[in-house]
Design a protein around this motif. Sequence first.
Motif, PDB file in Angstrom:
ATOM      1  N   LEU A  24     164.400 136.776 144.758  1.00  0.00           N
ATOM      2  CA  LEU A  24     164.683 135.519 145.436  1.00  0.00           C
ATOM      3  C   LEU A  24     163.510 135.214 146.357  1.00  0.00           C
ATOM      4  O   LEU A  24     163.129 136.036 147.193  1.00  0.00           O
ATOM      5  CB  LEU A  24     165.970 135.622 146.259  1.00  0.00           C
ATOM      6  CG  LEU A  24     166.469 134.327 146.918  1.00  0.00           C
ATOM      7  CD1 LEU A  24     166.961 133.351 145.861  1.00  0.00           C
ATOM      8  CD2 LEU A  24     167.585 134.622 147.917  1.00  0.00           C
ATOM      9  N   THR A  25     162.932 134.032 146.200  1.00  0.00           N
ATOM     10  CA  THR A  25     161.792 133.627 147.024  1.00  0.00           C
ATOM     11  C   THR A  25     162.232 132.604 148.055  1.00  0.00           C
ATOM     12  O   THR A  25     162.826 131.574 147.711  1.00  0.00           O
ATOM     13  CB  THR A  25     160.671 133.033 146.151  1.00  0.00           C
ATOM     14  OG1 THR A  25     160.240 134.013 145.194  1.00  0.00           O
ATOM     15  CG2 THR A  25     159.493 132.623 147.018  1.00  0.00           C
ATOM     16  N   ILE A  26     161.972 132.916 149.315  1.00  0.00           N
ATOM     17  CA  ILE A  26     162.191 131.967 150.406  1.00  0.00           C
ATOM     18  C   ILE A  26     160.893 131.203 150.582  1.00  0.00           C
ATOM     19  O   ILE A  26     159.861 131.779 150.916  1.00  0.00           O
ATOM     20  CB  ILE A  26     162.592 132.693 151.702  1.00  0.00           C
ATOM     21  CG1 ILE A  26     163.867 133.520 151.482  1.00  0.00           C
ATOM     22  CG2 ILE A  26     162.791 131.693 152.846  1.00  0.00           C
ATOM     23  CD1 ILE A  26     164.223 134.417 152.644  1.00  0.00           C
ATOM     24  N   THR A  27     160.929 129.917 150.339  1.00  0.00           N
ATOM     25  CA  THR A  27     159.698 129.136 150.239  1.00  0.00           C
ATOM     26  C   THR A  27     159.175 128.683 151.604  1.00  0.00           C
ATOM     27  O   THR A  27     159.863 128.754 152.620  1.00  0.00           O
ATOM     28  CB  THR A  27     159.914 127.908 149.341  1.00  0.00           C
ATOM     29  OG1 THR A  27     160.909 127.069 149.928  1.00  0.00           O
ATOM     30  CG2 THR A  27     160.365 128.330 147.947  1.00  0.00           C
ATOM     31  N   ASN A  28     157.953 128.189 151.584  1.00  0.00           N
ATOM     32  CA  ASN A  28     157.245 127.807 152.795  1.00  0.00           C
ATOM     33  C   ASN A  28     158.030 126.786 153.630  1.00  0.00           C
ATOM     34  O   ASN A  28     158.483 125.768 153.121  1.00  0.00           O
ATOM     35  CB  ASN A  28     155.880 127.211 152.428  1.00  0.00           C
ATOM     36  CG  ASN A  28     155.025 126.939 153.651  1.00  0.00           C
ATOM     37  OD1 ASN A  28     154.960 127.758 154.552  1.00  0.00           O
ATOM     38  ND2 ASN A  28     154.373 125.789 153.671  1.00  0.00           N
ATOM     39  N   GLY A  29     158.159 127.072 154.912  1.00  0.00           N
ATOM     40  CA  GLY A  29     158.810 126.157 155.844  1.00  0.00           C
ATOM     41  C   GLY A  29     160.301 126.336 156.012  1.00  0.00           C
ATOM     42  O   GLY A  29     160.892 125.803 156.954  1.00  0.00           O
ATOM     43  N   THR A  30     160.935 127.092 155.118  1.00  0.00           N
ATOM     44  CA  THR A  30     162.390 127.244 155.150  1.00  0.00           C
ATOM     45  C   THR A  30     162.865 127.903 156.439  1.00  0.00           C
ATOM     46  O   THR A  30     162.328 128.927 156.864  1.00  0.00           O
ATOM     47  CB  THR A  30     162.865 128.088 153.947  1.00  0.00           C
ATOM     48  OG1 THR A  30     162.536 127.395 152.740  1.00  0.00           O
ATOM     49  CG2 THR A  30     164.367 128.323 154.008  1.00  0.00           C
ATOM     50  N   LYS A  31     163.879 127.300 157.063  1.00  0.00           N
ATOM     51  CA  LYS A  31     164.502 127.857 158.257  1.00  0.00           C
ATOM     52  C   LYS A  31     165.865 128.437 157.881  1.00  0.00           C
ATOM     53  O   LYS A  31     166.608 127.840 157.094  1.00  0.00           O
ATOM     54  CB  LYS A  31     164.682 126.787 159.341  1.00  0.00           C
ATOM     55  CG  LYS A  31     163.365 126.169 159.803  1.00  0.00           C
ATOM     56  CD  LYS A  31     162.461 127.192 160.454  1.00  0.00           C
ATOM     57  CE  LYS A  31     161.173 126.553 160.947  1.00  0.00           C
ATOM     58  NZ  LYS A  31     160.220 127.550 161.484  1.00  0.00           N
ATOM     59  N   ILE A  32     166.170 129.594 158.457  1.00  0.00           N
ATOM     60  CA  ILE A  32     167.409 130.298 158.120  1.00  0.00           C
ATOM     61  C   ILE A  32     168.262 130.438 159.370  1.00  0.00           C
ATOM     62  O   ILE A  32     167.807 130.998 160.376  1.00  0.00           O
ATOM     63  CB  ILE A  32     167.110 131.679 157.506  1.00  0.00           C
ATOM     64  CG1 ILE A  32     166.246 131.519 156.251  1.00  0.00           C
ATOM     65  CG2 ILE A  32     168.407 132.408 157.180  1.00  0.00           C
ATOM     66  CD1 ILE A  32     165.768 132.822 155.669  1.00  0.00           C
ATOM     67  N   ALA A  33     169.486 129.929 159.312  1.00  0.00           N
ATOM     68  CA  ALA A  33     170.385 129.958 160.469  1.00  0.00           C
ATOM     69  C   ALA A  33     171.347 131.137 160.360  1.00  0.00           C
ATOM     70  O   ALA A  33     171.782 131.508 159.268  1.00  0.00           O
ATOM     71  CB  ALA A  33     171.161 128.652 160.565  1.00  0.00           C
ATOM     72  N   ILE A  34     171.658 131.705 161.521  1.00  0.00           N
ATOM     73  CA  ILE A  34     172.649 132.779 161.581  1.00  0.00           C
ATOM     74  C   ILE A  34     174.036 132.148 161.558  1.00  0.00           C
ATOM     75  O   ILE A  34     174.384 131.359 162.425  1.00  0.00           O
ATOM     76  CB  ILE A  34     172.475 133.617 162.858  1.00  0.00           C
ATOM     77  CG1 ILE A  34     171.090 134.269 162.892  1.00  0.00           C
ATOM     78  CG2 ILE A  34     173.569 134.681 162.965  1.00  0.00           C
ATOM     79  CD1 ILE A  34     170.727 134.877 164.233  1.00  0.00           C
TER      80      ILE A  34
END
Length: 457
Positions: free
Chosen positions: A213-223
């Motif tokens: 799984l690739t998390i791409t450029n700029g992606t923000k991940i919320a808790i």
Amino acid sequence: MKKSRAILESNLIQVLDQTELRKFKDKVEDISDKLLANHDMTNVQGIFNNPEERIPELDIRELMLFCEQVYFKTGVDVIEPEEFFHQSEIDDARQFSEHTQSIDQTTEYPIVIENVSVLGNSAYQIVLDIKDINKLLNSGILYYDPELQRETTMVKRQNIVIKQPTIVMKNVEEIAKHMIEGTLVPTNLVLNAMPRTATHGDELIFDAKKRTLTITNGTKIAIVDGMHRITGGQNALTVDPELSFNFSIILTNYNKKRAQQYQAQLAKATPISKVRIQELEANRLSDTVVQILKEESELKGRISSKSRPFIEHGELVAYSVLSDTIDEEFDLQKRIDAEDVGEYLTDFFNYLIGKNEEEFITNAQKVNKDSLINSNVMFIGYIALARVMFEKGIKARKIGSFLEQIDFSRSNPIWKEIKLLDEKGRVDNKIYNSDKVKKSLKEIFESINFDGDKVEI
């Protein structure tokens, strides 16, 4: 860090907003000049211009330095650096130069995760070590979003009200201890890759053959779920920087509303306030109306997720009171109905609060001692009144003349007659479950003379 980066980021953004520091050109220039001269930090002005986007992107040392300068200018203690950083971290930050920045403590895009399982549409099971999670936090990729949390705490310092995640430090310390001793029971964290945050295309790209799984450029991940465990893990790393502990993680890619609904499902398994569960589920059209009010009306920031609002924190009405009463009063069949009612109630509450600013905002606590005008329960009546006005085609701005017909003082005997107040003049909390009392209250507002003749109630 002593307290989590997520809490600091949230506090810092709110302090910038509520103190309006960015409007003081001389202070902003002073901060920019100092950070440029001493630490080669460029484009500090960009942080002030767009703090929601730029603060999460700061290196942990840049964050400390920026926080320190803002604290010097505002003095608001919810961002006091020593509350978040150990002295060694402060000393390290003060040696920082943008030209010699190390990325050892941070993570760069793209992020490729192996051995991934698909749980469903836009939902994946992954495993990350606590050190990798900490790097995501330090990089600003992983962040705290108050709107996705089970509970938030309102903290008031120097007339600044800050939303923080509800953290029980005893639990955090216990988690850290178990992690260090190797006795922490494995559980799932829940994170959400926020839509429309990727620089280009999708936030998550799954390769079924390689199971990556690739998390791409700029992606923000919320808790979404796991704030205590993540904070405990950060604390454990300050004791043992080489600590290794793998967390099983459910990583979703839902929009905010769907992520809130997911949190609501989790909330039913873990005791939190029923009002917050209702707010997160938002499965009625009346909830859609309240979301509009939260974002567009004078009630923004004044709707409580608790069953009773804290007037000392600027809250006026409970989410459940608004949503339940709107559901009872308005005939909402389709989403367009909710949009129409939301637009009308936005105007209604804008006029109500705007024309009575002292009662609802500037002097609310004092007024509440003698009057019910800003009491939580009165919003049942206001919505009943709004429904009648809406059906009669009366413009929302007419509300002022109608409310003049009602005596809101606690000494008005009618409030005890309908059992809204007890014998000591206090709101009886049982009324929220009493259809009879609520019906009587609504009838008072519905009996207002809409033809112009003043009738005292």
